[in-house]
Design a protein around this motif. Sequence first.
Motif, PDB file in Angstrom:
ATOM      1  N   LEU A 193       0.826  -1.213   0.000  1.00  0.00           N
ATOM      2  CA  LEU A 193       0.000   0.000   0.000  1.00  0.00           C
ATOM      3  C   LEU A 193       0.858   1.259   0.000  1.00  0.00           C
ATOM      4  O   LEU A 193       0.491   2.254  -0.625  1.00  0.00           O
ATOM      5  N   ASN A 246       3.983  -9.475   2.217  1.00  0.00           N
ATOM      6  CA  ASN A 246       2.787  -8.625   2.252  1.00  0.00           C
ATOM      7  C   ASN A 246       1.971  -8.726   0.976  1.00  0.00           C
ATOM      8  O   ASN A 246       0.741  -8.867   1.008  1.00  0.00           O
ATOM      9  N   LEU A 303      -1.889 -10.135   0.632  1.00  0.00           N
ATOM     10  CA  LEU A 303      -2.962  -9.317   0.058  1.00  0.00           C
ATOM     11  C   LEU A 303      -3.576 -10.006  -1.145  1.00  0.00           C
ATOM     12  O   LEU A 303      -4.803 -10.031  -1.300  1.00  0.00           O
ATOM     13  N   LEU A 312      -5.999 -12.763  -0.243  1.00  0.00           N
ATOM     14  CA  LEU A 312      -7.311 -12.262   0.182  1.00  0.00           C
ATOM     15  C   LEU A 312      -8.087 -11.711  -1.011  1.00  0.00           C
ATOM     16  O   LEU A 312      -9.278 -11.960  -1.174  1.00  0.00           O
ATOM     17  N   LEU A 313      -7.382 -10.938  -1.843  1.00  0.00           N
ATOM     18  CA  LEU A 313      -8.032 -10.204  -2.926  1.00  0.00           C
ATOM     19  C   LEU A 313      -8.662 -11.158  -3.935  1.00  0.00           C
ATOM     20  O   LEU A 313      -9.753 -10.892  -4.457  1.00  0.00           O
ATOM     21  N   ASP A 320     -11.527 -14.154  -1.006  1.00  0.00           N
ATOM     22  CA  ASP A 320     -12.706 -13.637  -0.311  1.00  0.00           C
ATOM     23  C   ASP A 320     -13.271 -12.396  -0.998  1.00  0.00           C
ATOM     24  O   ASP A 320     -14.471 -12.158  -0.982  1.00  0.00           O
ATOM     25  N   TYR A 321     -12.382 -11.578  -1.560  1.00  0.00           N
ATOM     26  CA  TYR A 321     -12.825 -10.280  -2.065  1.00  0.00           C
ATOM     27  C   TYR A 321     -12.868 -10.242  -3.585  1.00  0.00           C
ATOM     28  O   TYR A 321     -12.836  -9.167  -4.164  1.00  0.00           O
ATOM     29  N   ALA A 374     -15.806  -8.149  -4.973  1.00  0.00           N
ATOM     30  CA  ALA A 374     -15.566  -6.711  -4.823  1.00  0.00           C
ATOM     31  C   ALA A 374     -14.505  -6.236  -5.822  1.00  0.00           C
ATOM     32  O   ALA A 374     -14.605  -5.138  -6.389  1.00  0.00           O
ATOM     33  N   PHE A 375     -13.510  -7.076  -6.041  1.00  0.00           N
ATOM     34  CA  PHE A 375     -12.440  -6.734  -6.983  1.00  0.00           C
ATOM     35  C   PHE A 375     -13.001  -6.537  -8.392  1.00  0.00           C
ATOM     36  O   PHE A 375     -12.685  -5.563  -9.082  1.00  0.00           O
ATOM     37  N   ILE A 409     -15.044  -3.392  -8.603  1.00  0.00           N
ATOM     38  CA  ILE A 409     -14.239  -2.175  -8.629  1.00  0.00           C
ATOM     39  C   ILE A 409     -13.622  -1.979 -10.017  1.00  0.00           C
ATOM     40  O   ILE A 409     -13.439  -0.839 -10.466  1.00  0.00           O
ATOM     41  N   LEU A 451     -16.195  -0.345 -11.936  1.00  0.00           N
ATOM     42  CA  LEU A 451     -16.262   1.068 -11.525  1.00  0.00           C
ATOM     43  C   LEU A 451     -15.204   1.899 -12.227  1.00  0.00           C
ATOM     44  O   LEU A 451     -15.469   3.016 -12.699  1.00  0.00           O
ATOM     45  N   LEU A 452     -14.000   1.341 -12.342  1.00  0.00           N
ATOM     46  CA  LEU A 452     -12.912   2.067 -13.012  1.00  0.00           C
ATOM     47  C   LEU A 452     -13.261   2.357 -14.461  1.00  0.00           C
ATOM     48  O   LEU A 452     -13.050   3.475 -14.956  1.00  0.00           O
TER      49      LEU A 452
END
Lengths: 256, 99
Positions: free
Chosen positions: A58, A135, A139, A142-143, A146-147, A150-151, A154, A157-158
């Motif tokens: 990040l 790290n 990430l 998870l991305l 589980d996500y 959402a990925f 998004i 959205l972009l």
Amino acid sequence: MLTIQTPEAVMFWVLGPLSVIAAIGMLVVKKAVHSALLLAWIMITIALFYIAQDAVFLGIVQIVVYTGAVMMLFLFILMLVGVDASDSLTETIPGLRAIAITAALGFGGLLVSLISRAALGRPAIGLAEANKDGNVQGLAKLLFSDYVFAFEAISALLITAALGAMVLAHHQRTVARPTQREQAIARFRTGSLASAAGLPNPGVYARHNAVDVPALLPDGTPAPNSISATLKARGDMLESSQFELGEVDNTVQEEK
Amino acid sequence: MNPYNYLYVAGLLFTIGAIGVIVRRNAIVVFMCIELMLNAANLTLVTFSRINGTLEGQVTAFFTMVVAACEVVVGLAIIIAIYRSRRSASIDDASLLKR
């Protein structure tokens, strides 16, 4: 159990107050460009906070996306709108500033006292365990598990944002673009015939071909039209007479 | 020092951003203050991710960054569209809906 090393504490106590001071400076400086520079500094300190807090990915993304892309975009827009468009710091609604600062002080005091009184009930854990595979790997795991929904959302959205920006920035012509023929006719109908052929280039007939030397007309007088108006306003125009040849010496020296 | 100190900085930055949104008149500066508030929220997420020892907070911060990037693109396009029609980037001039 999380223990914070001294270097991180030193970094925090140096950069934390500096970022808050820069944020206050952002509010009080008059020019938008200075605000943008201070915001870039705040973004960099926040990126350093991320890296110090074991969020390396990040931190790098923060520098690339915010200080790289977003701040560049802001500076582009500032240049489009005009760098000199300084904000008038006068109040338009009477009493707004006093009310805003009072409310913000109350809100900030509430936040600070809330954080100082809240207790998690257990010591901070730290990310050593969660980051043991790295790290970025943690990430990514998870991305893309589980996500992942959402990925995908998004990413949609972009794309929508890119389309929206194109639609908003689209500029519709109210009159048709003049063709080359129409431009040529307009040049001869309006204005004088002398300027119809275009202005002379600087220095073409003079002995010196720099852009700050006026060209010489066929009758030998300098043509001030051939110099850019900016150079003229700055007073950077040179006299073309100082490059005159004078009398040409036609006599050939005889070699003995 | 404990990691909660980062939360204080984030809270202060968020508050200052909120003042900026209310007080400043230049649309671009207002927009930059909104960015500051988003960044402060992100710092909170990352700090809590560290306190709780899970990466979920960092994933959320990542999503917030993407949303912020979209917001910047669309918001600046709106500012440009308003500037084109009104020759002004002041938020007080764009009050057409009031009348």
